[in-house]
Design a protein around this motif. Structure first.
Motif, mmCIF file in Angstrom:
data_model
loop_
_atom_site.group_PDB
_atom_site.id
_atom_site.type_symbol
_atom_site.label_atom_id
_atom_site.label_comp_id
_atom_site.label_asym_id
_atom_site.label_seq_id
_atom_site.Cartn_x
_atom_site.Cartn_y
_atom_site.Cartn_z
ATOM 1 N N LEU A 1 44.726 44.968 55.110
ATOM 2 C CA LEU A 1 44.090 43.877 54.374
ATOM 3 C C LEU A 1 45.164 42.957 53.788
ATOM 4 C CD1 LEU A 1 41.291 45.858 52.483
ATOM 5 C CD2 LEU A 1 41.031 44.451 54.546
ATOM 6 N N ARG A 2 46.290 43.550 53.441
ATOM 7 C CA ARG A 2 47.434 42.762 52.957
ATOM 8 C C ARG A 2 47.993 41.910 54.094
ATOM 9 N NH1 ARG A 2 51.411 42.608 48.913
ATOM 10 N NH2 ARG A 2 53.583 42.734 49.587
ATOM 11 N N HIS A 3 48.088 42.512 55.292
ATOM 12 C CA HIS A 3 48.500 41.739 56.459
ATOM 13 C C HIS A 3 47.496 40.620 56.750
ATOM 14 C CE1 HIS A 3 51.562 44.634 57.045
ATOM 15 N NE2 HIS A 3 50.830 45.562 57.626
ATOM 16 N N THR A 4 46.228 40.918 56.520
ATOM 17 C CA THR A 4 45.179 39.922 56.754
ATOM 18 C C THR A 4 45.377 38.713 55.850
ATOM 19 O OG1 THR A 4 43.576 41.607 57.453
ATOM 20 C CG2 THR A 4 42.691 39.507 56.668
ATOM 21 N N ALA A 5 45.633 38.960 54.567
ATOM 22 C CA ALA A 5 45.860 37.858 53.626
ATOM 23 C C ALA A 5 47.044 37.005 54.074
ATOM 24 C CB ALA A 5 46.114 38.412 52.224
ATOM 25 N N ALA A 6 48.149 37.657 54.427
ATOM 26 C CA ALA A 6 49.355 36.930 54.852
ATOM 27 C C ALA A 6 49.107 36.157 56.141
ATOM 28 C CB ALA A 6 50.511 37.913 55.039
ATOM 29 N N SER A 7 48.379 36.768 57.064
ATOM 30 C CA SER A 7 48.112 36.116 58.343
ATOM 31 C C SER A 7 47.238 34.879 58.176
ATOM 32 C CB SER A 7 47.437 37.111 59.299
ATOM 33 O OG SER A 7 48.271 38.230 59.542
ATOM 34 N N TYR A 8 46.240 34.966 57.313
ATOM 35 C CA TYR A 8 45.382 33.810 57.053
ATOM 36 C C TYR A 8 46.187 32.656 56.462
ATOM 37 C CZ TYR A 8 41.201 36.729 57.809
ATOM 38 O OH TYR A 8 40.230 37.533 58.346
ATOM 39 N N ILE A 9 47.111 32.993 55.537
ATOM 40 C CA ILE A 9 47.954 31.954 54.936
ATOM 41 C C ILE A 9 48.825 31.304 56.004
ATOM 42 C CG2 ILE A 9 49.838 31.514 53.308
ATOM 43 C CD1 ILE A 9 48.711 33.863 51.628
ATOM 44 N N ALA A 10 49.408 32.131 56.881
ATOM 45 C CA ALA A 10 50.271 31.607 57.946
ATOM 46 C C ALA A 10 49.490 30.714 58.899
ATOM 47 C CB ALA A 10 50.911 32.768 58.721
ATOM 48 N N MET A 11 48.295 31.156 59.290
ATOM 49 C CA MET A 11 47.485 30.388 60.246
ATOM 50 C C MET A 11 46.964 29.092 59.638
ATOM 51 S SD MET A 11 45.476 33.300 62.481
ATOM 52 C CE MET A 11 44.847 34.217 61.094
ATOM 53 N N ASP A 12 46.968 29.042 58.301
ATOM 54 C CA ASP A 12 46.532 27.810 57.649
ATOM 55 C C ASP A 12 47.719 26.900 57.340
ATOM 56 O OD1 ASP A 12 44.301 26.297 56.641
ATOM 57 O OD2 ASP A 12 45.076 26.686 54.614
ATOM 58 N N GLY A 13 48.890 27.268 57.878
ATOM 59 C CA GLY A 13 50.056 26.409 57.705
ATOM 60 C C GLY A 13 51.026 26.845 56.638
ATOM 61 N N GLY A 14 50.785 27.996 56.009
ATOM 62 C CA GLY A 14 51.688 28.463 54.967
ATOM 63 C C GLY A 14 53.066 28.796 55.522
ATOM 64 N N ARG B 1 57.588 38.124 59.534
ATOM 65 C CA ARG B 1 56.826 38.692 60.646
ATOM 66 C C ARG B 1 55.549 37.897 60.937
ATOM 67 N NH1 ARG B 1 54.577 44.394 58.378
ATOM 68 N NH2 ARG B 1 56.678 44.510 57.506
ATOM 69 N N TYR B 2 55.124 37.056 59.975
ATOM 70 C CA TYR B 2 53.907 36.269 60.162
ATOM 71 C C TYR B 2 54.200 34.850 60.656
ATOM 72 C CZ TYR B 2 52.418 40.024 57.070
ATOM 73 O OH TYR B 2 52.205 41.264 56.521
ATOM 74 N N ALA B 3 55.480 34.539 60.842
ATOM 75 C CA ALA B 3 55.865 33.166 61.178
ATOM 76 C C ALA B 3 55.239 32.687 62.480
ATOM 77 C CB ALA B 3 57.388 33.059 61.241
#
Length: 364
Positions: free
Chosen positions: A308-321, A340-342
């Protein structure tokens, strides 16, 4: 091999010889210097014996206390036992590290500290890597590296505080290479299925806990140990005092989640300051069984709470974070973990490049 060294007009004699012992052929290193107790130690490799002899002589030349007496007096088990008693109780990972150190103890704890060489450490580490994990296979390199880190710190304390060693022999044992970190996150359909299953759970807190994890990236322990004094129900700010890396940080809750917490606050037990208390009100609720049932009901494959922590980070990355932004949200001290989410922000990177570099190639 015999080496004569002249320092301050005083000759010292260092010798390394191959000798027969009860354990087979080994290398004996000896250093003799007038006015100093003779130092000797046994090694499996000639290079280790030579390095030890040079270390002894260098210490004497520098005016240091001749080493060897404490290292030959105390075993590795002595160092581990003292560490477990004096240092480990203050560490968050005490339970895991105690188990890890017990394995080292069983493998080479009977060795005198003077006998804890690179070769012995490597052989013991190989034994650890060949242990069977919970799923039947050998333990991962990452797990072996955690064992490495546990003993490394014991030996560092043995050098710095106990004075039983001059140098940490673990520094010559490199960590094993680890694969790139796991990135498993919920797609939209999986997220809907999981939240639906959580909403039906007998555990009244499960859905809220999962929502916090997805939207903030907080770890399970950080969420379960939240207390009301650290949650600002007006602004939504949450202060995390006991983080994994030891630094204090804060995060913010979204309005729908904040509304849920306000309702929980109205219903909270007077004897508990925890946001998600167990039956006694003194300890956090145990969500393990409820979580596993929800994951199974949602039909998720290979999914853990930490994902779920990876999910939060991945959503931020996919939204341009950016990587620094992800690191800030997750509370990472460095950008290495967040990087790793870049790859998930490739589209955002493409947009930035096209916008920024628009004219560099003229009309092309």
């Amino acid at each position: 091999m015999t080496i004569t060294n002249i320092a301050n007009g005083v000759a010292s004699l260092a010798s390394v010889q191959r000798v027969q012992s009860a354990k087979g052929f080994r290398w004996r290193a000896q250093v003799r210097r007038k006015g100093y107790e003779q130092q000797s130690a046994y090694f499996d490799r000639k290079s280790d014996a030579e390095a030890w002899a040079r270390q002894i002589e260098a210490g004497i030349d520098a005016g240091k206390r001749p080493i060897g007496s404490e290292a030959k007096k105390h075993t590795l088990a002595d160092a581990i036992d003292r560490y477990v008693l004096e240092v480990l109780p203050d560490k968050k990972s005490a339970k895991d590290q105690k188990q890890q150190l017990s394995v080292w103890n069983s493998l080479i704890g009977d060795l005198k500290l003077s006998e804890v060489t690179t070769d012995r450490l490597l052989k013991a580490r190989t034994s650890i890597s060949e242990h069977r994990g919970r799923r039947g296979g050998n333990v991962s390199n990452a797990t072996v590296n955690r064992y490495w880190a546990a003993l490394h710190h014991v030996l560092e304390i043995t050098v710095r505080e106990y004075g039983w060693l001059e140098q940490n022999p673990m520094k010559r044992v490199k960590k094993l290479k680890e694969p790139q970190g796991r990135v498993r996150f919920l797609n939209a359909a999986e997220r809907v299925a999981l939240l639906s299953a959580c909403s039906k759970s007998e555990n009244q807190f499960l859905e809220t806990i999962v929502l916090i994890a997805i939207t903030t990236g907080l770890r399970r322990r950080e969420i379960l140990e939240l207390d009301w004094d650290r949650v600002n129900l007006e602004t939504g700010q949450v202060i995390i005092e006991e983080t994994k890396n030891g630094t204090r940080r804060s995060t913010h809750l979204l309005v729908p989640i904040l509304d849920r917490l306000k309702q929980l606050y109205k219903q909270k037990e007077a004897n508990s300051g925890l946001v998600f208390p167990g039956r006694s009100g003194l300890r956090p609720i145990d969500i393990k069984s409820a979580w596993y049932r929800a994951v199974e009901e949602a039909g998720l494959e290979d999914f853990r709470f930490h994902d779920l922590r990876h999910t939060a980070a991945s959503y931020i990355a996919m939204d341009g974070g950016s990587v620094p932004e992800i690191a800030a949200v997750l509370g990472h001290k460095s950008f290495q973990m967040a990087s790793r989410y870049a790859h998930l922000s490739d589209d955002h990177t493409k947009t930035i490049l096209e916008k920024t570099m628009k004219g560099v190639l003229g009309d092309e």
